[in-house]
Design a protein around this motif. Structure first.
Motif, mmCIF file in Angstrom:
data_model
loop_
_atom_site.group_PDB
_atom_site.id
_atom_site.type_symbol
_atom_site.label_atom_id
_atom_site.label_comp_id
_atom_site.label_asym_id
_atom_site.label_seq_id
_atom_site.Cartn_x
_atom_site.Cartn_y
_atom_site.Cartn_z
ATOM 1 N N ASP A 37 0.810 -1.226 0.000
ATOM 2 C CA ASP A 37 0.000 0.000 0.000
ATOM 3 C C ASP A 37 0.842 1.273 0.000
ATOM 4 O O ASP A 37 0.471 2.273 0.624
ATOM 5 C CB ASP A 37 -0.985 0.012 1.176
ATOM 6 C CG ASP A 37 -1.943 -1.164 1.139
ATOM 7 O OD1 ASP A 37 -2.450 -1.467 0.052
ATOM 8 O OD2 ASP A 37 -2.164 -1.784 2.194
ATOM 9 N N TYR A 143 -2.910 -9.885 -7.719
ATOM 10 C CA TYR A 143 -2.987 -9.744 -6.266
ATOM 11 C C TYR A 143 -3.196 -11.108 -5.614
ATOM 12 O O TYR A 143 -3.943 -11.944 -6.119
ATOM 13 C CB TYR A 143 -4.139 -8.812 -5.874
ATOM 14 C CG TYR A 143 -3.873 -7.360 -6.184
ATOM 15 C CD1 TYR A 143 -3.371 -6.498 -5.213
ATOM 16 C CD2 TYR A 143 -4.114 -6.850 -7.458
ATOM 17 C CE1 TYR A 143 -3.134 -5.166 -5.495
ATOM 18 C CE2 TYR A 143 -3.868 -5.517 -7.753
ATOM 19 C CZ TYR A 143 -3.375 -4.681 -6.769
ATOM 20 O OH TYR A 143 -3.124 -3.363 -7.059
ATOM 21 N N THR A 169 -8.661 -3.853 -3.304
ATOM 22 C CA THR A 169 -8.337 -3.584 -1.908
ATOM 23 C C THR A 169 -8.788 -4.768 -1.047
ATOM 24 O O THR A 169 -9.771 -5.437 -1.349
ATOM 25 C CB THR A 169 -9.034 -2.302 -1.406
ATOM 26 O OG1 THR A 169 -10.438 -2.401 -1.669
ATOM 27 C CG2 THR A 169 -8.460 -1.071 -2.078
ATOM 28 N N TRP A 190 -11.201 1.368 4.649
ATOM 29 C CA TRP A 190 -10.267 2.232 3.930
ATOM 30 C C TRP A 190 -10.797 3.658 3.862
ATOM 31 O O TRP A 190 -12.006 3.897 3.844
ATOM 32 C CB TRP A 190 -10.043 1.701 2.510
ATOM 33 C CG TRP A 190 -9.509 0.302 2.485
ATOM 34 C CD1 TRP A 190 -10.242 -0.863 2.535
ATOM 35 C CD2 TRP A 190 -8.146 -0.093 2.450
ATOM 36 N NE1 TRP A 190 -9.409 -1.948 2.528
ATOM 37 C CE2 TRP A 190 -8.111 -1.520 2.473
ATOM 38 C CE3 TRP A 190 -6.945 0.601 2.394
ATOM 39 C CZ2 TRP A 190 -6.928 -2.237 2.440
ATOM 40 C CZ3 TRP A 190 -5.755 -0.121 2.358
ATOM 41 C CH2 TRP A 190 -5.758 -1.516 2.383
ATOM 42 N N GLY A 194 -7.302 5.986 -0.152
ATOM 43 C CA GLY A 194 -6.592 4.722 -0.280
ATOM 44 C C GLY A 194 -5.746 4.298 0.898
ATOM 45 O O GLY A 194 -4.936 3.368 0.775
ATOM 46 N N MET A 196 -5.494 2.698 4.807
ATOM 47 C CA MET A 196 -6.272 1.836 5.691
ATOM 48 C C MET A 196 -6.732 2.630 6.906
ATOM 49 O O MET A 196 -5.920 3.248 7.602
ATOM 50 C CB MET A 196 -5.431 0.635 6.128
ATOM 51 C CG MET A 196 -6.218 -0.427 6.871
ATOM 52 S SD MET A 196 -5.155 -1.797 7.410
ATOM 53 C CE MET A 196 -4.460 -2.332 5.845
ATOM 54 N N ASN A 224 1.711 9.038 0.681
ATOM 55 C CA ASN A 224 2.123 8.097 1.724
ATOM 56 C C ASN A 224 2.182 8.810 3.073
ATOM 57 O O ASN A 224 2.649 9.946 3.159
ATOM 58 C CB ASN A 224 3.504 7.516 1.402
ATOM 59 C CG ASN A 224 3.492 6.657 0.170
ATOM 60 O OD1 ASN A 224 2.717 5.712 0.063
ATOM 61 N ND2 ASN A 224 4.359 6.976 -0.788
#
Length: 256
Positions: A37, A143, A169, A190, A194, A196, A224
């Protein structure tokens, strides 16, 4: 001999499909920085964290190549002693072919041979020390969906399973025990950007539930987070315990 023969056959079923010069493990698995992530061309992430504002701080460091593959990972305890070191090795085609993990504190090392089977969308990890084989299965977008394990000559057992939303996700994670029974399930929530926002964990074999709620204090230009306060709550046998974990991250990016 029987155990080695069974495990050998399991790996042999994957060996003919090992990646060629034209395909890599990324044809199955998304880059590990994406699976973690992270946003953008992350080169390295250094985390430092402590519980309940303690002076005892722990540290972790990860480094990624330009394709987003995890090159190595290190951990240190609150005394500044390195406790864990994992290295991933890739061939010329970009296939992950070997992983080496070291428990520095206890002086134990594990080596894993890794085989790709593109047609079945699977990657197999065989531990050279124990002989056990873990097989990861991926969806068409790359994924991870499931993990199964073969150990001690026994039948293949489920280890873990993800349920994913249409955008891939994580929605629900199920963990199994050594007998193939559900150990616990984890539901994810979430934020709109995006990140968590929280998890809820329910244990199948004991009276315990955990909740984790994330508060992001700083977010960089790539999206981030660089500071996070995690609020943890455990309710077990009617007793409630609360903890807080404060984490800071230093993130370095590859030049684009």
């Amino acid at each position: 001999m029987e155990r080695k023969h069974v495990l050998g056959l399991l790996m042999a079923a994957l060996l003919p499909a090992i990646c060629s010069a034209g395909e890599t493990h990324l044809d199955i698995a998304v880059p590990s920085r994406v699976a973690s992530d992270y946003f953008g061309p992350v080169k390295s992430v250094e985390e430092e964290y402590a519980y309940d504002m303690s002076d005892r701080k722990y540290k972790e460091f990860r480094e990624y190549d330009r394709a987003g593959n995890l090159k190595y990972r290190k951990k240190w305890n609150s005394k500044g002693e390195q406790t864990y070191f994992a290295t991933n090795m890739f061939n010329e085609a970009g296939c992950l072919v070997r992983q080496r993990t070291e428990d520095v504190r206890h002086g134990s090392t594990n080596d894993y041979e890794i085989v790709l089977n593109a047609p079945t969308r699977q990657i197999a990890y065989q531990c050279k020390l124990s002989g056990e084989v873990e097989i990861l299965t991926y969806n068409s977008e790359g994924y991870q969906l499931t993990s199964t394990i073969k150990n001690k000559g026994e039948r293949t057992l489920p280890l873990s399973k993800f349920q994913r939303a249409p955008d891939n996700t994580k929605q629900l994670y199920t963990r199994y025990d050594e007998r193939g029974r559900i150990k616990y399930t984890m539901a994810y929530a979430w934020t709109d950007n995006g990140l968590m926002s929280g998890t809820r964990i329910a244990y199948a074999q004991k009276d315990r539930k955990d909740s984790n709620d994330y508060e992001y204090l700083r977010i960089d230009d790539q999206g981030n987070w660089t500071q996070c306060l995690l609020k943890l709550k455990t309710v077990e046998d009617g007793e409630t315990k609360d903890f807080e974990k404060f984490t800071t991250r230093k993130i370095e990016y590859h030049d684009e």
